[in-house]
Scaffold this active site. Structure first.
Site, PDB file in Angstrom:
ATOM      1  N   GLY A 179       0.744  -1.301  -0.233  1.00 50.46           N
ATOM      2  CA  GLY A 179      -0.105  -0.009  -0.082  1.00 50.46           C
ATOM      3  C   GLY A 179       0.819   1.340  -0.013  1.00 50.46           C
ATOM      4  N   GLU A 232       3.764   4.159   6.066  1.00 52.06           N
ATOM      5  CA  GLU A 232       2.892   3.116   6.113  1.00 52.06           C
ATOM      6  C   GLU A 232       1.852   4.029   5.269  1.00 52.06           C
ATOM      7  OE1 GLU A 232       1.189   0.560   6.976  1.00 52.06           O
ATOM      8  OE2 GLU A 232       1.644   0.153   8.880  1.00 52.06           O
ATOM      9  N   ASP A 267      -4.857   1.369  10.641  1.00 57.49           N
ATOM     10  CA  ASP A 267      -6.338   0.871  11.129  1.00 57.49           C
ATOM     11  C   ASP A 267      -6.288   0.364  12.325  1.00 57.49           C
ATOM     12  OD1 ASP A 267      -9.015   0.456  10.174  1.00 57.49           O
ATOM     13  OD2 ASP A 267      -8.386  -1.424   9.503  1.00 57.49           O
TER      14      ASP A 267
HETATM   15  P1  IMP Z   1      -3.723  -2.473  10.401  1.00 64.13           P
HETATM   16  O1  IMP Z   1      -5.265  -3.043  10.832  1.00 64.13           O
HETATM   17  O2  IMP Z   1      -3.611  -1.261  11.121  1.00 64.13           O
HETATM   18  O3  IMP Z   1      -2.774  -3.502  10.799  1.00 64.13           O
HETATM   19  O4  IMP Z   1      -3.753  -2.221   8.929  1.00 64.13           O
HETATM   20  C1  IMP Z   1      -3.741  -3.321   8.126  1.00 64.13           C
HETATM   21  C2  IMP Z   1      -3.510  -2.903   6.480  1.00 64.13           C
HETATM   22  O5  IMP Z   1      -4.949  -3.064   6.231  1.00 64.13           O
HETATM   23  C3  IMP Z   1      -3.075  -1.478   6.021  1.00 64.13           C
HETATM   24  O6  IMP Z   1      -1.758  -1.473   5.736  1.00 64.13           O
HETATM   25  C4  IMP Z   1      -3.831  -1.354   4.667  1.00 64.13           C
HETATM   26  O7  IMP Z   1      -3.295  -2.304   3.670  1.00 64.13           O
HETATM   27  C5  IMP Z   1      -5.290  -2.276   5.264  1.00 64.13           C
HETATM   28  N1  IMP Z   1      -6.276  -1.188   5.225  1.00 64.13           N
HETATM   29  C6  IMP Z   1      -6.813  -0.812   6.291  1.00 64.13           C
HETATM   30  N2  IMP Z   1      -7.802   0.084   6.353  1.00 64.13           N
HETATM   31  C7  IMP Z   1      -7.617   0.297   4.587  1.00 64.13           C
HETATM   32  C8  IMP Z   1      -8.619   1.004   3.932  1.00 64.13           C
HETATM   33  O8  IMP Z   1      -9.562   1.693   4.345  1.00 64.13           O
HETATM   34  N3  IMP Z   1      -8.371   0.802   2.553  1.00 64.13           N
HETATM   35  C9  IMP Z   1      -7.569  -0.061   2.103  1.00 64.13           C
HETATM   36  N4  IMP Z   1      -6.761  -0.573   2.824  1.00 64.13           N
HETATM   37  C10 IMP Z   1      -6.996  -0.644   4.272  1.00 64.13           C
END
Ligand code: IMP
Ligand code: MG
Length: 177
Positions: A44, A98, A102
């Site tokens: 991403g 990053e 999320d």
């Molecule tokens: P985490 O939940 O903070 O571990 O995020 C994990 C990954 O989920 C991020 O690096 C993104 O690749 C993906 N992600 C989380 N939210 C979104 C979104 O709104 N759109 C696209 N990818 C997302």
């Protein structure tokens, strides 16, 4: 556009460009005279990292990490690091780049891995932050492009089922019936 998917612009290409200028100015000021090891999270962050890195005045080295979480409804998700650093971060000033924070689980795992390898310093630069979704405790990110509400966003590197990464803007994805 794919089937019933609909994308509504949240940040235009020029808004992103302006915000990157501001972030880069802060980073250039904070790291003046220091070399930076920029570590992007795949996939991403690839566009954000490419654009941000070209606005930095410090000498930079570039590396990438990749992590995925695996889980189901019965147990909390576990993070698997699929690509480690190829440059040894020991003694280096690492800036982890990053796409979006999320739940915070990816960032927490990557952060711990880099700290264990004795980086001289570690800061986080995220394009997007969705604080309302946080599931783990994390120190605040030093550099945040935009704080957004709990919406699923795509574009500028971010995907839905591997689609839309190449959109030049960031949009909210919704589904029409
Ligand atoms: P985490 O939940 O903070 O571990 O995020 C994990 C990954 O989920 C991020 O690096 C993104 O690749 C993906 N992600 C989380 N939210 C979104 C979104 O709104 N759109 C696209 N990818 C997302
Ligand atoms: Mg993704």
């Amino acid at each position: 556009m794919y089937k019933n998917e609909c994308i509504c612009t949240l940040f235009s290409a020029s808004q992103i460009e302006m915000r990157l200028e501001e972030l880069a100015a802060e980073i250039n000021n904070d790291y003046m005279g220091k070399e930076i090891l920029l570590v992007g999270t795949l996939k991403g962050a690839y566009i954000f990292m490419a654009d941000l890195s070209r606005k930095l005045t410090s000498l930079v080295e570039i590396d990438f990490m990749k992590a995925s979480s695996y889980g189901d409804s019965t147990r909390p998700s576990e993070l698997k690091i699929e690509k480690m650093l190829s440059i040894d971060p020991a003694g280096k000033h690492v800036l982890l780049v990053e796409d979006i924070v999320d739940t915070g689980r990816t960032l927490l795992g990557l952060r711990d891995t880099i700290i264990e390898q004795n980086a001289a310093s570690l800061r986080i630069c995220t394009l997007l932050d969705k604080p309302s979704r946080r599931e783990v405790e994390l120190p605040a990110c030093e550099y945040v492009g935009f704080t957004i509400p709990d919406e699923f966003v795509v574009g500028y590197g971010l995907d839905y089922a591997q689609r839309y990464r190449c959109l030049p803007y960031i949009g909210i994805l919704s589904f029409e019936n």
